[in-house]
Design an enzyme around this catalytic site. Structure first.
Site, mmCIF file in Angstrom:
data_model
loop_
_atom_site.group_PDB
_atom_site.id
_atom_site.type_symbol
_atom_site.label_atom_id
_atom_site.label_comp_id
_atom_site.label_asym_id
_atom_site.label_seq_id
_atom_site.Cartn_x
_atom_site.Cartn_y
_atom_site.Cartn_z
ATOM 1 C CG ASP A 42 -1.989 -1.118 1.170
ATOM 2 O OD1 ASP A 42 -1.941 -1.939 0.242
ATOM 3 O OD2 ASP A 42 -2.836 -1.170 2.086
ATOM 4 C CG ASP A 80 -6.580 -0.086 1.336
ATOM 5 O OD1 ASP A 80 -6.874 -1.271 1.597
ATOM 6 O OD2 ASP A 80 -6.979 0.880 2.028
ATOM 7 C CG HIS A 82 -11.279 0.862 0.403
ATOM 8 N ND1 HIS A 82 -11.296 -0.450 0.804
ATOM 9 C CD2 HIS A 82 -10.373 1.482 1.213
ATOM 10 C CE1 HIS A 82 -10.438 -0.615 1.809
ATOM 11 N NE2 HIS A 82 -9.857 0.535 2.067
ATOM 12 C CG HIS A 86 -14.881 0.121 1.705
ATOM 13 N ND1 HIS A 86 -14.214 -0.116 2.880
ATOM 14 C CD2 HIS A 86 -14.947 -1.067 1.057
ATOM 15 C CE1 HIS A 86 -13.886 -1.400 2.934
ATOM 16 N NE2 HIS A 86 -14.315 -2.001 1.837
ATOM 17 C CG HIS A 115 -8.524 5.059 2.873
ATOM 18 N ND1 HIS A 115 -9.509 4.866 3.817
ATOM 19 C CD2 HIS A 115 -7.968 3.847 2.660
ATOM 20 C CE1 HIS A 115 -9.532 3.592 4.174
ATOM 21 N NE2 HIS A 115 -8.618 2.947 3.480
ATOM 22 C CE LYS A 140 -3.998 -4.368 1.224
ATOM 23 N NZ LYS A 140 -4.732 -3.306 1.940
ATOM 24 C CB CYS A 185 -2.143 -2.910 5.141
ATOM 25 S SG CYS A 185 -3.851 -2.310 4.979
HETATM 26 C C1 VGL Z 1 -4.620 0.754 5.755
HETATM 27 C C2 VGL Z 1 -6.158 1.702 7.165
HETATM 28 C C3 VGL Z 1 -7.131 1.565 6.218
HETATM 29 C C4 VGL Z 1 -3.203 0.315 5.523
HETATM 30 C C5 VGL Z 1 -5.598 0.607 4.797
HETATM 31 O O1 VGL Z 1 -2.759 0.268 4.364
HETATM 32 O O2 VGL Z 1 -2.521 0.012 6.530
HETATM 33 N N1 VGL Z 1 -4.900 1.277 6.940
HETATM 34 N N2 VGL Z 1 -6.842 1.016 5.042
HETATM 35 ZN ZN ZN Z 2 -8.289 0.929 3.526
#
Ligand code: VGL
Ligand code: ZN
Length: 240
Positions: A42, A80, A82, A86, A115, A140, A185
């Site tokens: 990510d 990430d 979404h 979401h 995000h 994901k 993550c």
């Molecule tokens: C993440 C919060 C929400 C991450 C992703 O990449 O750690 N954290 N979505």
């Molecule tokens: Zn996320």
């Protein structure tokens, strides 16, 4: 005749001489092989400075990851990814603010600012990543009602992203995890990688955390308990 001072000096020199090579070796003692893969988690605009869920010092992982990636024949990146609206977004739960939690059918969910919405600039990988040999990008968190911190399993604990099957199909045994964020993550990916039977290393200086409600300390404790190895990028040998 040797006096006390000479003996001490001689001992000191011997001790130093004995230490130096060990230290040099220890500085880069892990050599990724063909059964090793680097997972870059990510490294997306939303998690970098100016992003909607910017991770403190997040940009500092990029040069570390770029350098480390040269030591790996196999690199996989994640995004990430979404839907709009979401379930993990605070904005869709009336009266809720980011970083509060709610109970969902699959368990406790931290709520986030919007995000990494599919196709947006915020969801794009950092343009400063320089890993042209990365062989797979796995997305994901694309089911509207289920989050997925882990690159292996969605937050319901059962829906697979297919990554374990891919890695096993490629005969990968060792996973090195880097990226954002350490306590979400990265940690969830490392824990699921252990559950899937991989040997797992998290490269601490190639990650940064969000740290909400003690999440960073808890993540490291959970990872240690699961047998995840905590290393530094300098522990990895980048051959010339
Ligand atoms: C993440 C919060 C929400 C991450 C992703 O990449 O750690 N954290 N979505
Ligand atoms: Zn996320």
């Amino acid at each position: 005749m040797l006096n006390r001072r000479h003996i001490l000096t001689a001992l000191g020199t011997t001790a130093l001489a004995a230490l130096a090579p060990t230290k040099l070796l220890a500085a880069a003692s892990i050599k990724p092989d063909d059964a090793s893969a680097l997972l870059v988690i990510d490294v997306q605009n939303c998690f970098l400075p100016g992003g909607s869920l910017a991770v403190k010092e997040g940009e500092q992982v990029v040069p570390v990851i770029n350098k480390m990636a040269k030591a790996f024949a196999n690199v996989v990146m994640t995004q990430d990814w979404h839907t709009q609206g979401h379930v993990s977004f605070a904005s869709v739960h009336s009266g809720k603010k980011p970083f509060e939690t709610i109970d969902l059918p699959y368990g406790k969910q931290v709520l986030w600012p919007d995000h990494c919405v599919q196709g947006t600039d915020g969801a794009a990988l950092s343009k400063d990543l320089a890993i042209p040999h990365a062989e797979l990008i796995i997305r994901k968190g694309f089911h509207k009602d289920v989050d997925s911190y882990s690159a292996f399993l969605e937050a319901d604990g059962k829906t697979s992203t297919g990554l374990a099957g891919y890695l096993k199909g490629r005969k990968i045994k060792r996973i090195f995890v880097a990226g954002l964020a350490t306590d979400f993550c990265v940690a969830w990916t490392a824990l699921d990688a252990r559950k899937a039977g991989f040997e797992v290393y998290v490269v601490e200086d190639a990650c940064r955390g969000i740290d909400t409600q003690g999440s960073l300390a808890k993540a490291w404790a959970d990872m240690a308990k699961a047998g995840v190895k905590r290393i530094q990028s300098a522990d990895i040998a980048v051959s010339a």
